[in-house]
Design a protein around this motif. Structure first.
Motif, PDB file in Angstrom:
ATOM      1  N   UNK A  24      13.328  -0.876 -18.082  1.00  0.00           N
ATOM      2  CA  UNK A  24      12.543  -2.056 -17.668  1.00  0.00           C
ATOM      3  C   UNK A  24      13.302  -2.824 -16.585  1.00  0.00           C
ATOM      4  N   UNK A  25      14.620  -3.017 -16.787  1.00  0.00           N
ATOM      5  CA  UNK A  25      15.430  -3.749 -15.805  1.00  0.00           C
ATOM      6  C   UNK A  25      15.413  -3.028 -14.457  1.00  0.00           C
ATOM      7  N   UNK A  26      15.536  -1.707 -14.486  1.00  0.00           N
ATOM      8  CA  UNK A  26      15.546  -0.918 -13.246  1.00  0.00           C
ATOM      9  C   UNK A  26      14.200  -1.016 -12.515  1.00  0.00           C
ATOM     10  N   UNK A  27      13.115  -0.877 -13.293  1.00  0.00           N
ATOM     11  CA  UNK A  27      11.773  -0.954 -12.696  1.00  0.00           C
ATOM     12  C   UNK A  27      11.540  -2.332 -12.078  1.00  0.00           C
ATOM     13  N   UNK A  28      11.933  -3.376 -12.812  1.00  0.00           N
ATOM     14  CA  UNK A  28      11.726  -4.735 -12.315  1.00  0.00           C
ATOM     15  C   UNK A  28      12.601  -5.019 -11.096  1.00  0.00           C
ATOM     16  N   UNK A  29      13.821  -4.459 -11.085  1.00  0.00           N
ATOM     17  CA  UNK A  29      14.715  -4.669  -9.932  1.00  0.00           C
ATOM     18  C   UNK A  29      14.116  -4.040  -8.676  1.00  0.00           C
ATOM     19  N   UNK A  30      13.499  -2.861  -8.833  1.00  0.00           N
ATOM     20  CA  UNK A  30      12.922  -2.204  -7.663  1.00  0.00           C
ATOM     21  C   UNK A  30      11.731  -3.007  -7.116  1.00  0.00           C
ATOM     22  N   UNK A  31      10.860  -3.441  -8.036  1.00  0.00           N
ATOM     23  CA  UNK A  31       9.695  -4.242  -7.606  1.00  0.00           C
ATOM     24  C   UNK A  31      10.193  -5.572  -7.008  1.00  0.00           C
ATOM     25  N   UNK A  32      11.189  -6.164  -7.646  1.00  0.00           N
ATOM     26  CA  UNK A  32      11.759  -7.428  -7.159  1.00  0.00           C
ATOM     27  C   UNK A  32      12.365  -7.280  -5.776  1.00  0.00           C
ATOM     28  N   UNK A  33      12.978  -6.131  -5.527  1.00  0.00           N
ATOM     29  CA  UNK A  33      13.592  -5.892  -4.212  1.00  0.00           C
ATOM     30  C   UNK A  33      12.522  -5.821  -3.119  1.00  0.00           C
ATOM     31  N   UNK A  34      11.383  -5.192  -3.438  1.00  0.00           N
ATOM     32  CA  UNK A  34      10.282  -5.125  -2.466  1.00  0.00           C
ATOM     33  C   UNK A  34       9.741  -6.539  -2.209  1.00  0.00           C
ATOM     34  N   UNK A  35       9.547  -7.298  -3.304  1.00  0.00           N
ATOM     35  CA  UNK A  35       9.067  -8.682  -3.158  1.00  0.00           C
ATOM     36  C   UNK A  35      10.066  -9.506  -2.332  1.00  0.00           C
ATOM     37  N   UNK A  36      11.368  -9.303  -2.584  1.00  0.00           N
ATOM     38  CA  UNK A  36      12.400 -10.071  -1.886  1.00  0.00           C
ATOM     39  C   UNK A  36      12.399  -9.743  -0.386  1.00  0.00           C
ATOM     40  N   UNK A  37      12.223  -8.449  -0.049  1.00  0.00           N
ATOM     41  CA  UNK A  37      12.165  -8.055   1.364  1.00  0.00           C
ATOM     42  C   UNK A  37      10.971  -8.724   2.042  1.00  0.00           C
TER      43      UNK A  37
ATOM     44  N   UNK B  71       0.855  -1.205   0.000  1.00  0.00           N
ATOM     45  CA  UNK B  71       0.000   0.000   0.000  1.00  0.00           C
ATOM     46  C   UNK B  71       0.883   1.244   0.000  1.00  0.00           C
ATOM     47  N   UNK B  72       1.916   1.246   0.857  1.00  0.00           N
ATOM     48  CA  UNK B  72       2.833   2.397   0.926  1.00  0.00           C
ATOM     49  C   UNK B  72       3.615   2.527  -0.379  1.00  0.00           C
ATOM     50  N   UNK B  73       4.085   1.389  -0.906  1.00  0.00           N
ATOM     51  CA  UNK B  73       4.889   1.409  -2.142  1.00  0.00           C
ATOM     52  C   UNK B  73       4.078   1.983  -3.320  1.00  0.00           C
ATOM     53  N   UNK B  74       2.835   1.530  -3.452  1.00  0.00           N
ATOM     54  CA  UNK B  74       1.988   2.008  -4.557  1.00  0.00           C
ATOM     55  C   UNK B  74       1.676   3.499  -4.372  1.00  0.00           C
ATOM     56  N   UNK B  75       1.384   3.888  -3.138  1.00  0.00           N
ATOM     57  CA  UNK B  75       1.096   5.305  -2.855  1.00  0.00           C
ATOM     58  C   UNK B  75       2.290   6.182  -3.239  1.00  0.00           C
ATOM     59  N   UNK B  76       3.500   5.774  -2.799  1.00  0.00           N
ATOM     60  CA  UNK B  76       4.703   6.563  -3.082  1.00  0.00           C
ATOM     61  C   UNK B  76       5.011   6.607  -4.579  1.00  0.00           C
ATOM     62  N   UNK B  77       4.813   5.468  -5.271  1.00  0.00           N
ATOM     63  CA  UNK B  77       5.083   5.417  -6.714  1.00  0.00           C
ATOM     64  C   UNK B  77       4.124   6.339  -7.461  1.00  0.00           C
ATOM     65  N   UNK B  78       2.840   6.292  -7.086  1.00  0.00           N
ATOM     66  CA  UNK B  78       1.840   7.134  -7.760  1.00  0.00           C
ATOM     67  C   UNK B  78       2.112   8.612  -7.488  1.00  0.00           C
TER      68      UNK B  78
END
Lengths: 61, 232
Positions: free
Chosen positions: B78-91, A20-27
């Protein structure tokens, strides 16, 4: 009372809260970037308009 | 641009509704698993999160190679965006795994091969973003980050095989087990189907986050170009 309920609540709560925080900050970041891009584009087009008459004057001279 | 916004909106609502439906299925319909009891419900969060982490870093690997080959900036974005999302998923993978571990093993953390290699992946990609922040030249940043992204992703097969290569506390494959050369489900269908559904919805959620993050990245790139134009 379910045994281990607090762990399940913690796991799901952390997951939902983080996204929720991540999506809010990204938007918010996208919105800020959008506004800044619009402002800068206006400024760039205005400065181009100002520079065109000067160039024409220089050519006529 | 407008069609991309529509796609992101559909993916957003699709994944939110899908996650809600999976949550209702897991908490209201499924029976309690006999050995672990209620904390076993964490599996429906932990395993799909782990699959999304794998996918996110696989995308980083693929697009980092594509960038080094073609030198197209969009591949690096694309690689940068996916790495950031992947890092959140990994945490979140580490966090949910630690909580599940507390209920099943009695501890939040052990220096087990699976956990340690996953932590290593997380730290490598933290380094990936520190590297990006420390380089000012955009092409150099993309080049160095692509190399580090590829090296970092080499940890994924090690994570995957760690439960076979080393004696670990972590359980082997949750979805399927190999018996006499054939892959068979490692749990009864009533537990397996919601897990597969959660995994599919989570992958859609990953796609949504990737596109959302990519849009932001493109705007930032435009912003940087405009700033450079003004300064010149």
């Amino acid at each position: 009372m379910l045994i281990g309920l607090e762990y399940v609540v913690a796991a799901y709560g952390i997951w939902v809260g983080t996204f929720a925080i991540y999506i809010f900050l990204t938007k918010r970041s996208m919105k800020n970037a959008d506004q800044t891009v619009t402002l800068l584009e206006q400024r760039v087009s205005e400065s181009r308009k100002k520079s065109i008459p000067t160039e024409n004057n220089e050519n006529s001279n | 641009m407008a069609s991309m916004k529509k796609i992101i909106l559909y993916l957003e609502w699709g994944s939110i509704l899908g996650l809600l439906a999976c949550g209702l299925w897991v908490f209201l319909k499924l029976p309690l698993e006999s050995s672990q009891g209620f904390p076993q419900k964490i599996m429906y969060l932990h395993v799909p999160t782990f699959l999304s982490t794998y996918l996110a870093f696989f995308v980083v690997f693929t697009f980092s190679i594509a960038y080094l080959w073609k030198r197209e900036l969009v591949f690096d974005q694309i690689a940068k965006a996916s790495a950031e999302v992947g890092l959140v998923f990994c945490a979140l993978l580490l966090a949910t795994g630690a909580i599940w571990g507390r209920t099943t093993w009695g501890t939040y953390w052990v220096w087990d091969a699976r956990l340690t290699t996953t932590l290593l992946l997380f730290l490598i990609f933290m380094g990936y973003f520190l590297l990006r922040m420390s380089v000012n030249d955009r092409d150099k940043e993309a080049r160095l980050a692509s190399v580090l992204g590829i090296i970092g992703c080499l940890d994924i097969p090690i994570i995957h095989k760690s439960v076979q290569w080393w004696r670990t506390l972590h359980q082997p494959s949750t979805l399927f087990k190999v018996e006499s050369g054939a892959a068979k489900p490692s749990m009864p269908p009533e537990l397996l189907y919601p897990l597969i559904a959660s995994a599919v919805v989570m992958l859609v959620f990953y796609l949504y986050l990737l596109l959302l993050r990519l849009q932001t990245e493109k705007r930032r790139e435009t912003l940087n170009q405009l700033l450079a134009e003004i300064q010149n």
